[in-house]
Design a protein around this motif. Sequence first.
Motif, PDB file in Angstrom:
ATOM      1  N   UNK A   1      26.153  36.632  37.580  1.00  0.00           N
ATOM      2  CA  UNK A   1      25.569  37.929  37.240  1.00  0.00           C
ATOM      3  C   UNK A   1      25.947  39.008  38.238  1.00  0.00           C
ATOM      4  N   UNK A   2      26.006  38.656  39.529  1.00  0.00           N
ATOM      5  CA  UNK A   2      26.369  39.646  40.535  1.00  0.00           C
ATOM      6  C   UNK A   2      27.818  40.078  40.368  1.00  0.00           C
ATOM      7  N   UNK A   3      28.689  39.144  40.021  1.00  0.00           N
ATOM      8  CA  UNK A   3      30.083  39.501  39.788  1.00  0.00           C
ATOM      9  C   UNK A   3      30.243  40.362  38.543  1.00  0.00           C
ATOM     10  N   UNK A   4      29.440  40.092  37.518  1.00  0.00           N
ATOM     11  CA  UNK A   4      29.468  40.954  36.331  1.00  0.00           C
ATOM     12  C   UNK A   4      29.061  42.375  36.704  1.00  0.00           C
ATOM     13  N   UNK A   5      28.036  42.498  37.536  1.00  0.00           N
ATOM     14  CA  UNK A   5      27.608  43.821  37.991  1.00  0.00           C
ATOM     15  C   UNK A   5      28.710  44.517  38.778  1.00  0.00           C
ATOM     16  N   UNK A   6      29.338  43.773  39.688  1.00  0.00           N
ATOM     17  CA  UNK A   6      30.393  44.358  40.515  1.00  0.00           C
ATOM     18  C   UNK A   6      31.581  44.786  39.669  1.00  0.00           C
ATOM     19  N   UNK A   7      31.942  43.953  38.682  1.00  0.00           N
ATOM     20  CA  UNK A   7      33.040  44.325  37.796  1.00  0.00           C
ATOM     21  C   UNK A   7      32.727  45.627  37.069  1.00  0.00           C
ATOM     22  N   UNK A   8      31.538  45.721  36.512  1.00  0.00           N
ATOM     23  CA  UNK A   8      31.153  46.923  35.765  1.00  0.00           C
ATOM     24  C   UNK A   8      31.061  48.144  36.672  1.00  0.00           C
ATOM     25  N   UNK A   9      30.577  47.964  37.885  1.00  0.00           N
ATOM     26  CA  UNK A   9      30.516  49.077  38.836  1.00  0.00           C
ATOM     27  C   UNK A   9      31.905  49.648  39.098  1.00  0.00           C
ATOM     28  N   UNK A  10      32.915  48.768  39.043  1.00  0.00           N
ATOM     29  CA  UNK A  10      34.284  49.168  39.332  1.00  0.00           C
ATOM     30  C   UNK A  10      35.131  49.412  38.083  1.00  0.00           C
ATOM     31  N   UNK A  11      34.476  49.452  36.918  1.00  0.00           N
ATOM     32  CA  UNK A  11      35.189  49.790  35.694  1.00  0.00           C
ATOM     33  C   UNK A  11      35.964  48.654  35.068  1.00  0.00           C
ATOM     34  N   UNK A  70      30.735  51.623  52.920  1.00  0.00           N
ATOM     35  CA  UNK A  70      31.873  50.726  53.102  1.00  0.00           C
ATOM     36  C   UNK A  70      31.453  49.262  53.163  1.00  0.00           C
ATOM     37  N   UNK A  71      30.292  48.937  52.555  1.00  0.00           N
ATOM     38  CA  UNK A  71      29.855  47.547  52.522  1.00  0.00           C
ATOM     39  C   UNK A  71      30.802  46.710  51.673  1.00  0.00           C
ATOM     40  N   UNK A  72      31.304  45.620  52.241  1.00  0.00           N
ATOM     41  CA  UNK A  72      32.171  44.720  51.488  1.00  0.00           C
ATOM     42  C   UNK A  72      31.386  43.669  50.718  1.00  0.00           C
ATOM     43  N   UNK A  73      30.073  43.585  50.960  1.00  0.00           N
ATOM     44  CA  UNK A  73      29.247  42.613  50.251  1.00  0.00           C
ATOM     45  C   UNK A  73      28.918  41.375  51.060  1.00  0.00           C
ATOM     46  N   UNK A 130      26.594  42.007  44.793  1.00  0.00           N
ATOM     47  CA  UNK A 130      25.762  43.084  44.244  1.00  0.00           C
ATOM     48  C   UNK A 130      25.658  44.260  45.209  1.00  0.00           C
ATOM     49  N   UNK A 131      25.741  43.984  46.497  1.00  0.00           N
ATOM     50  CA  UNK A 131      25.574  45.015  47.518  1.00  0.00           C
ATOM     51  C   UNK A 131      26.905  45.598  47.981  1.00  0.00           C
ATOM     52  N   UNK A 132      27.976  45.174  47.350  1.00  0.00           N
ATOM     53  CA  UNK A 132      29.290  45.726  47.704  1.00  0.00           C
ATOM     54  C   UNK A 132      29.407  47.165  47.208  1.00  0.00           C
ATOM     55  N   UNK A 133      29.797  48.068  48.098  1.00  0.00           N
ATOM     56  CA  UNK A 133      30.053  49.453  47.704  1.00  0.00           C
ATOM     57  C   UNK A 133      31.398  49.563  46.991  1.00  0.00           C
ATOM     58  N   UNK A 134      31.646  50.720  46.393  1.00  0.00           N
ATOM     59  CA  UNK A 134      32.995  51.012  45.930  1.00  0.00           C
ATOM     60  C   UNK A 134      33.869  51.096  47.173  1.00  0.00           C
ATOM     61  N   UNK A 135      34.833  50.196  47.281  1.00  0.00           N
ATOM     62  CA  UNK A 135      35.649  50.121  48.488  1.00  0.00           C
ATOM     63  C   UNK A 135      36.835  51.083  48.397  1.00  0.00           C
ATOM     64  N   UNK A 136      37.460  51.401  49.525  1.00  0.00           N
ATOM     65  CA  UNK A 136      38.578  52.344  49.514  1.00  0.00           C
ATOM     66  C   UNK A 136      39.665  51.959  48.506  1.00  0.00           C
ATOM     67  N   UNK A 137      40.196  52.955  47.846  1.00  0.00           N
ATOM     68  CA  UNK A 137      41.246  52.743  46.847  1.00  0.00           C
ATOM     69  C   UNK A 137      42.493  52.160  47.479  1.00  0.00           C
ATOM     70  N   UNK A 138      42.754  52.559  48.699  1.00  0.00           N
ATOM     71  CA  UNK A 138      43.957  52.090  49.391  1.00  0.00           C
ATOM     72  C   UNK A 138      43.575  51.362  50.675  1.00  0.00           C
ATOM     73  N   UNK A 139      44.124  50.138  50.829  1.00  0.00           N
ATOM     74  CA  UNK A 139      43.941  49.390  52.071  1.00  0.00           C
ATOM     75  C   UNK A 139      45.320  48.988  52.602  1.00  0.00           C
ATOM     76  N   UNK A 140      46.012  49.811  53.351  1.00  0.00           N
ATOM     77  CA  UNK A 140      45.567  51.119  53.808  1.00  0.00           C
ATOM     78  C   UNK A 140      46.699  52.119  53.584  1.00  0.00           C
ATOM     79  N   UNK A 141      46.394  53.402  53.555  1.00  0.00           N
ATOM     80  CA  UNK A 141      47.403  54.447  53.419  1.00  0.00           C
ATOM     81  C   UNK A 141      47.134  55.459  54.528  1.00  0.00           C
ATOM     82  N   UNK A 142      47.867  55.306  55.632  1.00  0.00           N
ATOM     83  CA  UNK A 142      47.667  56.126  56.820  1.00  0.00           C
ATOM     84  C   UNK A 142      48.996  56.781  57.176  1.00  0.00           C
TER      85      UNK A 142
END
Length: 540
Positions: free
Chosen positions: A96-106, A372-375, A396-408
């Motif tokens: 269920x937590x992975x389903x939530x994370x998937x939906x949070x990220x589209x 920046x919570x990775x979960x 479930x507690x993972x935030x939307x993480x950076x789009x690029x890891x990394x672009x500096x």
Amino acid sequence: MAQSFTSSITQKDPSLPADTEMFNLAGDYGNAFFESFHDNNVFSQYLFNYWQYTDYYGTWPGQPIANVPKSLYDKKVQSDWTQKWFEFGTLNLPNAAYANAAHKNGAKSIAMIFYSDNDRGEQTYKDLLEGKCADGTYPVADKLVEIAEYYGFDGYFVNQESDVSADDVPAYQDFMKQIVDQGIYIQWYDSATYPGGGVGYQDMFNGSNSPYVQDTDKGKISDSIFLNYWFSGNMLKDSAAHAESFGIDPKYAVFAGIESGQKKFDSIGSNAGYMNVNLDDTGKPYVSLAALGTDFVSRELGDDKKVYPKYQNQVFDRERRLWTGSSTGEKGTTDIADNYIDDGTSNDGWKGFASQIAECSVVGGSMFSTSFNTGRGLEWRDGGERTSDQQWGNINLQDILPTWQWWIDADSDPLQADFDYGKDYEAVPRFKYTKVGGYEGGDSLVLSGKLSNDNTIRLYKTDLDVAAGSKIDLTYNKLNSDDSKLQLGLILADDPETVVPVDVTDGSAGNGWKTASVDLSQYAGKKIATLGLIVKAGAD
């Protein structure tokens, strides 16, 4: 489910087509005995981090279920229950937590229906076709629709790896069509053939498997197919042409399978070859991609390492390399944790899934927040204060993480980015930063290194509306004073070639966490297409 989007004006590789999709079939927390729980008390359980390249996340093979005979566990799987990763249930629902994370990220969350000859016990596909009604419908099909709608996931991966009787093939088609016609997604694995039903891996989309996706008389049977792994030459080119002959989009309907979990990094060059076959003369993919077992980045370390926090830095580097092509996020960085991880300059040919999948984002509208919570964490902090010293993992507690890891971007000596999990975290040797942990949750984003010149760190692809009164609050912790300067780095949609600097703070030490509020009213009416940071070097 959040709506994801791509935008070529802010892609790292603007030439990548936006319509190439990724189906990721992997273990959730990496151990079947954890899969039915949305969280756990272990920092070292596998936890997925690269949703920006994922359109579908499927559970492999899933949760423990009631009434599975103990003998099946003991005889069919590893004898040590703590290391079990394979499950015997025919129907594997998403965590269920992975389903939530998937939906949070589209991304869509996908369950599995799995039949094979050697590990499903007495269960066979015939169970799906039981009780056919007078009107020709199948009660189990309706029940699977009801289950998906009740639990809030989006579809099923049908892995029929045992023979189907030729007499049952039409019924199996009708069964899947009944589900798809009710709006539930189905991906079919390239296994049972048509019309005979025997397992015969085609490694391409052709007349022997396409009737399980699109039938000339019945119409749409399923949404897509996961091709078996042994394609070569023009097989994917011909697969795309076969899909187009039915009037269906090959990027939507055909997924070239990559056996990540079997090849691992030991044979990553082989998978690089399979990836390259998917490119036409202009470098564009013929079909979409599907991967099995991407959680190997944890499992490959072995039981003597993968369960311990001190080795998780290697998992993070491995996963970054698998998805982006480089364990550090950029080429030319040395001091890598182990031999199977490199900085993107290896001669094994692996360029990462990101070489064919355009990064997507869900960061839009007028509000966005991240810590920046990775979960996962080795502790928990509230407002920078340590309120728990216990390990934890909860996607479930993972935030939307950076789009690029990394672009500096920097003229030389780019800064390095990492997730700081606190003083108990052992980072890879290339990092020398002082660990302070998170502000809210388990970690924070840390930038470290020699500031030889200005650095632009692109973090998020966005579609954010700016209005009068819009602002950004940025919480930071500067440990030492210098003459640097921290700025927001904004790219506006109407001028994607320009990074707009907006001052946040000077280089003074903060004596703990500080929050700066930045007014964006001067950009009212515009859209922010990229959100990042600029660290400006001073004279010293």
